[in-house]
Design a protein around this motif. Structure first.
Motif, mmCIF file in Angstrom:
data_model
loop_
_atom_site.group_PDB
_atom_site.id
_atom_site.type_symbol
_atom_site.label_atom_id
_atom_site.label_comp_id
_atom_site.label_asym_id
_atom_site.label_seq_id
_atom_site.Cartn_x
_atom_site.Cartn_y
_atom_site.Cartn_z
ATOM 1 N N GLU A 227 0.809 -1.218 0.000
ATOM 2 C CA GLU A 227 0.000 0.000 0.000
ATOM 3 C C GLU A 227 0.844 1.270 0.000
ATOM 4 O O GLU A 227 0.457 2.272 -0.603
ATOM 5 C CB GLU A 227 -0.917 0.020 1.222
ATOM 6 N N ASP A 228 1.995 1.242 0.685
ATOM 7 C CA ASP A 228 2.762 2.474 0.881
ATOM 8 C C ASP A 228 3.980 2.623 -0.016
ATOM 9 O O ASP A 228 4.462 3.730 -0.238
ATOM 10 C CB ASP A 228 3.230 2.570 2.337
ATOM 11 N N GLY A 229 4.538 1.511 -0.498
ATOM 12 C CA GLY A 229 5.755 1.588 -1.293
ATOM 13 C C GLY A 229 6.886 0.843 -0.623
ATOM 14 O O GLY A 229 6.683 -0.222 -0.055
ATOM 15 N N ALA A 230 8.082 1.397 -0.673
ATOM 16 C CA ALA A 230 9.242 0.689 -0.129
ATOM 17 C C ALA A 230 10.296 1.664 0.354
ATOM 18 O O ALA A 230 10.281 2.855 0.018
ATOM 19 C CB ALA A 230 9.831 -0.248 -1.186
ATOM 20 N N CYS A 231 11.217 1.120 1.142
ATOM 21 C CA CYS A 231 12.312 1.918 1.684
ATOM 22 C C CYS A 231 13.576 1.062 1.703
ATOM 23 O O CYS A 231 13.572 -0.048 2.251
ATOM 24 C CB CYS A 231 11.969 2.385 3.086
ATOM 25 N N LEU A 232 14.612 1.550 1.071
ATOM 26 C CA LEU A 232 15.915 0.880 1.019
ATOM 27 C C LEU A 232 16.864 1.571 1.987
ATOM 28 O O LEU A 232 17.103 2.774 1.872
ATOM 29 C CB LEU A 232 16.484 0.941 -0.400
ATOM 30 N N LEU A 233 17.393 0.811 2.947
ATOM 31 C CA LEU A 233 18.357 1.342 3.902
ATOM 32 C C LEU A 233 19.744 0.828 3.540
ATOM 33 O O LEU A 233 19.944 -0.386 3.383
ATOM 34 C CB LEU A 233 18.009 0.933 5.335
ATOM 35 N N THR A 234 20.689 1.745 3.383
ATOM 36 C CA THR A 234 22.062 1.386 3.031
ATOM 37 C C THR A 234 23.040 2.089 3.957
ATOM 38 O O THR A 234 22.733 3.131 4.543
ATOM 39 C CB THR A 234 22.384 1.782 1.577
#
Length: 258
Positions: free
Chosen positions: A76-83
């Motif tokens: 529903e919200d999308g995504a988040c990539l943590l690096t």
């Protein structure tokens, strides 16, 4: 992760995240300590997944750079990539006394990147030209990315020049693992030793003609640092560059953002 409106991830969960201005990216970027979070809406998930996979692959080659810390996603919200943060200073912020040494180390490091074997990602010329055709068709070319000379022409005429030159460029292409956006803000240096500490924003990384990187780097050195890029090209191992290919990719790239 948290969102303040439906369909768009704005920040990963937790306190202390500071927003970062990221130029042309369609994502929202935040930093907390030594971790960056790049977040997107649902439509941007495939592209961010691709960047995630490229960060992970590049980290496994032994070349310096970021590593994947976490991946958060929601239908529903999308995504988040943590690096992880890449140490050092972005090339665009490097002081002038270090430019010569930085050009030499960048030439060697970019050549090393281009020589990495078994890359699972590809960025064939025909797909890049197709992307440019789509941007031009939608009237989305950003004039700020064009030279004064190019702004005097229509995007359609610039694209026609690219299409006309494509057969030659394809016939002499030298494939390698290319960054895809090898500009000074995307390469970091140790400010003392001037060695390259890593590349960021690798969403366009893939096997392509090496000149697609060389063209962007050389024009950045000339435009941003106001220096002759010859030391960079010499360190790379190129004493007699194909000027025709350099000009081709310098024109193609700004037509692909939009």
């Amino acid at each position: 992760m948290a969102a303040d409106r439906a369909g768009f991830v704005v920040i990963p969960a937790g306190d202390g995240w500071e927003p970062i201005e990221v130029g042309e990216s369609a994502t929202s970027v935040y930093r907390r300590g030594a971790v960056f979070a790049k977040c997107c809406d649902v439509a941007g998930v495939p592209a961010l997944e691709g960047e995630r996979d490229r960060v992970a692959w590049l980290a496994g080659t032994g070349l310096p750079g970021a590593t994947v810390v976490d991946w958060l996603s929601s239908s529903e919200d999308g995504a988040c990539l943590l690096t992880s943060a890449v140490p050092g200073v972005a090339g665009i912020d490097l002081p002038s006394w270090g430019w010569l040494g930085a050009m030499e180390t960048l030439g060697r490091t970019l050549r090393e990147l281009h020589s990495v074997p078994d890359c699972p990602f590809e960025r064939p010329l025909e797909s890049v030209v197709a992307a440019a055709e789509d941007v031009v068709r939608r009237g989305a070319v950003n004039p700020d990315f064009l030279t004064d000379e190019w702004r005097e022409r229509t995007p359609e005429s610039l694209l026609a020049q690219v299409v006309a030159e494509s057969p030659y460029v394809a016939s002499v292409a030298e494939p390698g693992v290319c960054h895809g956006d090898a500009c000074l803000p995307n390469v970091f240096f140790d400010p003392l030793t001037l060695r390259v500490t890593g590349f960021i924003d690798v969403g366009r990384l893939g096997v392509a003609d090496r000149y697609s990187d060389l063209a962007l780097t050389t024009i950045q050195l000339y435009d941003v640092w106001s220096v002759d890029p010859t030391p960079f090209l010499t360190s790379y191992g190129l004493t007699d560059p194909d000027r025709r290919r350099l000009e081709f990719y310098r024109l193609l790239d700004p037509l692909t953002w939009g």
